[in-house]
Each structure stands twice: as C-alpha cells, then as structure tokens.
Design a protein around this motif. Structure first.
Motif, PDB file in Angstrom:
ATOM      1  N   ARG A   1      52.057  19.056  52.693  1.00 15.61           N
ATOM      2  CA  ARG A   1      52.665  18.938  51.451  1.00 15.61           C
ATOM      3  C   ARG A   1      51.634  19.223  50.387  1.00 15.61           C
ATOM      4  O   ARG A   1      50.305  19.149  50.451  1.00 15.61           O
ATOM      5  CB  ARG A   1      53.276  17.843  51.182  1.00 15.61           C
ATOM      6  CG  ARG A   1      54.145  17.119  52.004  1.00 15.61           C
ATOM      7  CD  ARG A   1      55.552  18.071  52.199  1.00 15.61           C
ATOM      8  NE  ARG A   1      56.612  17.501  53.021  1.00 15.61           N
ATOM      9  CZ  ARG A   1      57.714  16.999  52.923  1.00 15.61           C
ATOM     10  NH1 ARG A   1      58.200  16.849  51.588  1.00 15.61           N
ATOM     11  NH2 ARG A   1      58.566  16.504  53.967  1.00 15.61           N
ATOM     12  N   GLY A   2      52.069  19.781  49.342  1.00 15.76           N
ATOM     13  CA  GLY A   2      51.132  19.936  48.007  1.00 15.76           C
ATOM     14  C   GLY A   2      50.941  18.640  47.272  1.00 15.76           C
ATOM     15  O   GLY A   2      51.821  17.732  47.363  1.00 15.76           O
ATOM     16  N   VAL A   3      49.922  18.356  46.717  1.00 16.46           N
ATOM     17  CA  VAL A   3      49.418  17.395  45.945  1.00 16.46           C
ATOM     18  C   VAL A   3      50.512  16.981  44.849  1.00 16.46           C
ATOM     19  O   VAL A   3      50.655  17.948  43.888  1.00 16.46           O
ATOM     20  CB  VAL A   3      48.119  17.383  45.490  1.00 16.46           C
ATOM     21  CG1 VAL A   3      47.550  15.911  44.623  1.00 16.46           C
ATOM     22  CG2 VAL A   3      46.999  17.635  46.389  1.00 16.46           C
ATOM     23  N   GLY A   4      51.188  15.736  44.798  1.00 15.49           N
ATOM     24  CA  GLY A   4      51.905  15.575  43.864  1.00 15.49           C
ATOM     25  C   GLY A   4      53.154  16.584  43.607  1.00 15.49           C
ATOM     26  O   GLY A   4      54.030  16.272  42.701  1.00 15.49           O
ATOM     27  N   ALA A   5      53.559  17.226  44.676  1.00 13.00           N
ATOM     28  CA  ALA A   5      54.974  18.205  44.715  1.00 13.00           C
ATOM     29  C   ALA A   5      56.083  17.511  44.656  1.00 13.00           C
ATOM     30  O   ALA A   5      56.190  16.312  45.189  1.00 13.00           O
ATOM     31  CB  ALA A   5      54.538  19.011  45.856  1.00 13.00           C
ATOM     32  N   LYS A   6      57.020  17.889  44.240  1.00 16.51           N
ATOM     33  CA  LYS A   6      58.413  17.175  44.001  1.00 16.51           C
ATOM     34  C   LYS A   6      58.980  17.373  45.522  1.00 16.51           C
ATOM     35  O   LYS A   6      58.779  18.260  46.425  1.00 16.51           O
ATOM     36  CB  LYS A   6      59.292  18.455  43.218  1.00 16.51           C
ATOM     37  CG  LYS A   6      58.847  18.527  41.768  1.00 16.51           C
ATOM     38  CD  LYS A   6      58.932  17.330  41.170  1.00 16.51           C
ATOM     39  CE  LYS A   6      58.734  17.459  39.693  1.00 16.51           C
ATOM     40  NZ  LYS A   6      58.660  16.168  38.810  1.00 16.51           N
ATOM     41  N   ARG A   7      59.753  16.375  45.809  1.00 16.73           N
ATOM     42  CA  ARG A   7      60.343  15.818  46.998  1.00 16.73           C
ATOM     43  C   ARG A   7      61.608  16.623  47.139  1.00 16.73           C
ATOM     44  O   ARG A   7      62.379  16.512  48.001  1.00 16.73           O
ATOM     45  CB  ARG A   7      60.554  14.584  47.268  1.00 16.73           C
ATOM     46  CG  ARG A   7      58.988  13.866  47.391  1.00 16.73           C
ATOM     47  CD  ARG A   7      58.291  14.374  48.915  1.00 16.73           C
ATOM     48  NE  ARG A   7      56.905  13.901  49.135  1.00 16.73           N
ATOM     49  CZ  ARG A   7      56.200  13.784  49.895  1.00 16.73           C
ATOM     50  NH1 ARG A   7      56.855  14.074  51.069  1.00 16.73           N
ATOM     51  NH2 ARG A   7      55.120  13.425  49.910  1.00 16.73           N
ATOM     52  N   ALA A   8      62.381  16.988  45.908  1.00 15.02           N
ATOM     53  CA  ALA A   8      63.679  17.420  45.930  1.00 15.02           C
ATOM     54  C   ALA A   8      63.614  18.717  46.528  1.00 15.02           C
ATOM     55  O   ALA A   8      62.825  19.541  46.759  1.00 15.02           O
ATOM     56  CB  ALA A   8      64.174  17.809  44.475  1.00 15.02           C
ATOM     57  N   GLY A   9      64.889  19.212  47.190  1.00 15.35           N
ATOM     58  CA  GLY A   9      64.966  20.406  47.932  1.00 15.35           C
ATOM     59  C   GLY A   9      66.433  20.615  48.376  1.00 15.35           C
ATOM     60  O   GLY A   9      67.406  19.872  47.994  1.00 15.35           O
ATOM     61  N   PHE A  10      66.875  21.881  48.660  1.00 16.77           N
ATOM     62  CA  PHE A  10      68.361  22.217  49.278  1.00 16.77           C
ATOM     63  C   PHE A  10      67.981  23.247  50.171  1.00 16.77           C
ATOM     64  O   PHE A  10      67.292  24.086  50.224  1.00 16.77           O
ATOM     65  CB  PHE A  10      68.899  22.922  47.899  1.00 16.77           C
ATOM     66  CG  PHE A  10      70.381  22.881  48.069  1.00 16.77           C
ATOM     67  CD1 PHE A  10      71.260  21.780  47.262  1.00 16.77           C
ATOM     68  CD2 PHE A  10      71.153  23.893  48.786  1.00 16.77           C
ATOM     69  CE1 PHE A  10      72.631  22.074  47.540  1.00 16.77           C
ATOM     70  CE2 PHE A  10      72.378  23.918  48.718  1.00 16.77           C
ATOM     71  CZ  PHE A  10      73.155  23.047  48.242  1.00 16.77           C
ATOM     72  N   PHE A  11      68.974  23.103  51.206  1.00 19.60           N
ATOM     73  CA  PHE A  11      69.023  24.108  52.417  1.00 19.60           C
ATOM     74  C   PHE A  11      70.588  24.914  52.058  1.00 19.60           C
ATOM     75  O   PHE A  11      71.374  23.917  52.042  1.00 19.60           O
ATOM     76  CB  PHE A  11      69.035  23.519  53.386  1.00 19.60           C
ATOM     77  CG  PHE A  11      69.164  24.204  54.692  1.00 19.60           C
ATOM     78  CD1 PHE A  11      68.756  25.749  54.622  1.00 19.60           C
ATOM     79  CD2 PHE A  11      69.459  23.906  55.873  1.00 19.60           C
ATOM     80  CE1 PHE A  11      68.654  26.599  55.911  1.00 19.60           C
ATOM     81  CE2 PHE A  11      69.499  24.477  57.248  1.00 19.60           C
ATOM     82  CZ  PHE A  11      69.168  25.999  57.020  1.00 19.60           C
ATOM     83  N   LEU A  12      70.655  26.105  51.841  1.00 21.70           N
ATOM     84  CA  LEU A  12      71.921  26.736  51.885  1.00 21.70           C
ATOM     85  C   LEU A  12      71.913  27.620  53.268  1.00 21.70           C
ATOM     86  O   LEU A  12      70.947  28.477  53.421  1.00 21.70           O
ATOM     87  CB  LEU A  12      71.827  27.772  50.775  1.00 21.70           C
ATOM     88  CG  LEU A  12      73.110  28.519  50.489  1.00 21.70           C
ATOM     89  CD1 LEU A  12      73.408  28.927  48.855  1.00 21.70           C
ATOM     90  CD2 LEU A  12      73.291  29.755  51.300  1.00 21.70           C
ATOM     91  N   ARG A  13      72.860  27.232  54.005  1.00 24.22           N
ATOM     92  CA  ARG A  13      73.063  27.953  55.019  1.00 24.22           C
ATOM     93  C   ARG A  13      74.340  28.511  55.339  1.00 24.22           C
ATOM     94  O   ARG A  13      75.570  27.781  55.162  1.00 24.22           O
ATOM     95  CB  ARG A  13      72.796  26.783  56.295  1.00 24.22           C
ATOM     96  CG  ARG A  13      72.886  27.445  57.738  1.00 24.22           C
ATOM     97  CD  ARG A  13      72.640  26.213  58.836  1.00 24.22           C
ATOM     98  NE  ARG A  13      72.722  26.826  60.261  1.00 24.22           N
ATOM     99  CZ  ARG A  13      72.382  26.048  61.422  1.00 24.22           C
ATOM    100  NH1 ARG A  13      72.209  24.895  61.135  1.00 24.22           N
ATOM    101  NH2 ARG A  13      72.427  26.698  62.489  1.00 24.22           N
ATOM    102  N   ALA A  14      74.380  29.902  55.303  1.00 26.90           N
ATOM    103  CA  ALA A  14      75.730  30.790  55.106  1.00 26.90           C
ATOM    104  C   ALA A  14      76.707  30.189  56.051  1.00 26.90           C
ATOM    105  O   ALA A  14      77.949  30.209  55.711  1.00 26.90           O
ATOM    106  CB  ALA A  14      75.351  31.995  55.152  1.00 26.90           C
ATOM    107  N   GLU A  15      76.454  29.907  57.208  1.00 29.13           N
ATOM    108  CA  GLU A  15      77.448  29.757  58.403  1.00 29.13           C
ATOM    109  C   GLU A  15      77.989  28.494  58.234  1.00 29.13           C
ATOM    110  O   GLU A  15      79.202  28.195  58.841  1.00 29.13           O
ATOM    111  CB  GLU A  15      76.807  29.869  59.799  1.00 29.13           C
ATOM    112  CG  GLU A  15      75.632  29.014  60.122  1.00 29.13           C
ATOM    113  CD  GLU A  15      75.007  29.439  61.379  1.00 29.13           C
ATOM    114  OE1 GLU A  15      75.121  30.643  61.916  1.00 29.13           O
ATOM    115  OE2 GLU A  15      74.232  28.604  61.878  1.00 29.13           O
TER     116      GLU A  15
END
Length: 241
Positions: free
Chosen positions: A96-110
């Motif tokens: 991980r990056g130093v102090g990086a954001k933990r938010a995320g999103f996975f867009l999976r078409a199927e």
C-alpha cells in the motif's frame, strides 16, 4: 517508490507462495505477476488482451486482495451469490501507499444486475437514495452507477466496463476515469475497448502469451485490428460468412 501515496504501489506473490502448474498460475500473465511482481503507477492503468489472457483474473484478484467484494461494489459491500472467482487473490500481497485512502470500488460487468438487487435490499442510510437501476437500460444503469459512486478518492477496479456501453457512453467513461486520476484516485481497468484505452497519460499493459508488457495505444494489437477491420471489413468477414 518508498513514499508513494497511491492506494496500491505493488502487486506480488504473498510470502511463501510458489508458482504451480495449476490454473490460474499457468496463465502467462499470472505467472509473470507471481514471479516478478507488478508496480502499479498512480492514475489509470489498463490491462488489454484477448479473452483468456488473464486480464480479468488479475483485476478480480487485485480487487479482492484490496478488500473488495468479488461480485462488485465498494469496500463495504458483501454481495455473495455463486462463487466463481479464482483462488489467485489468496496468493497476492499488495504493497500500500503511505497514508493512502482505503476506499475502493469494484465494477464487474457480469455481476452488476445482482449488485443492483443488493443495493435495493441494502439502501443507503444517508444521502440521496440510489437510482432504480433495474428500471434503466443496461448502459444507462452503468453510467448512472459510475457517475454516482465514483466520487471518493480511492482505488477503483473495473472489469470490461464497455460491455454495456455505446460509443458515446464509452467516451463518457473516459471522462470519469480522467476525473478520478486528476483527483488522486488510482484505477485498474481490464478492457477490450480502444475508445476507453485511448485515455491520455494512462499506463497500458498488454497481456498475452508473452505475459505482461507495457506498450502504447498505437501499438496495441486491439487497436491495429480495429483499424484494419474498419478500413476493409470484407477481408475479415469472408472467413466467417
């Protein structure tokens, strides 16, 4: 990059993992990932290649290793219907990056229609309600979701988002990806779309029998094939008609 701040600096094999002769380790791109590791740049990184080359397998595994649901959604989503994901995520270690954001999103078409049902059954407790995604066309629902959910700084994984989109809608996605990059988010996207892959300043990784190689848009086989087909479709159609 000891002081890099992007959410994911590097993807590599977890400690003790050895490359085996079983799938998905037998996919050249996965084999290279586990053997050499992969540094992820800030901004947008595209994985481009033929079906079966491993791009979706890698995006899915990285998303899961980051803590995202294999069937899509944000870091808080826990949608599970029928498990179809590969075991690769358990073999990966993310730096991980130093102090990086933990938010995320996975867009999976199927799996997006299942995710829309999940959102209906788990409505937001604050802010405006979600759109009635099932009442929209396939492409409209994708664009609405992307516009509504891709707002926080973080890590975004997309698996073939163009599958539901027209040419103009694909251009709209390019605009969203550019906005994410400019706001400090990081994106990993598997795509077959020469339109989406043309985003300026993006990192392009082509996957295939050779493994993973960095390239530029003009040199992608995908782009060259589309250019040749549009110039003379009959040269290709005579082999299938």
């Amino acid at each position: 990059m000891p002081f890099a701040t992007q959410p994911v600096r590097r993807v590599a094999a977890a400690e003790g993992v050895r490359v085996s002769g079983a799938w998905p380790h037998t996919i050249p791109a996965v084999h290279q990932l586990l053997t050499d590791g992969l540094d992820l740049e800030p901004g947008v990184t595209f994985l481009v290649g033929e079906n079966g080359a491993g791009k979706s397998t890698i995006v899915e595994a990285v998303a899961m290793a980051f803590g995202l649901s294999p069937e899509g959604g944000s870091t808080g989503a826990r949608l599970t219907t029928r498990a179809t994901e590969s075991p690769l995520a358990a073999d990966l270690q993310l730096t991980r990056g130093v102090g990086a954001k933990r938010a995320g999103f996975f867009l999976r078409a199927e799996t997006m229609h299942g995710f829309y049902t999940y959102l209906e059954q788990n409505p937001r407790t604050s802010g405006p309600p979600d759109a009635a995604f099932h009442e929209l066309s396939h492409g409209e629902s994708f664009l609405t979701l992307i516009s509504d959910r891709f707002t926080r700084q973080g890590f975004y994984c997309l698996d073939e988002p163009e599958s539901a989109l027209s040419f103009s809608s694909s251009l709209a996605v390019v605009g969203v990806l550019n906005r994410l990059a400019e706001s400090g988010s990081q994106v990993l996207c598997a795509t077959h779309s020469p339109v989406i892959a043309a985003l300026p300043n993006a990192t392009i990784l082509e996957v295939g029998d050779w493994g993973i190689r960095r390239t530029i848009w003009e040199d992608l086989r995908l782009v060259q094939n589309w250019k040749a087909y549009l110039q003379a479709p009959e040269r290709y159609l005579r082999h299938v008609l």
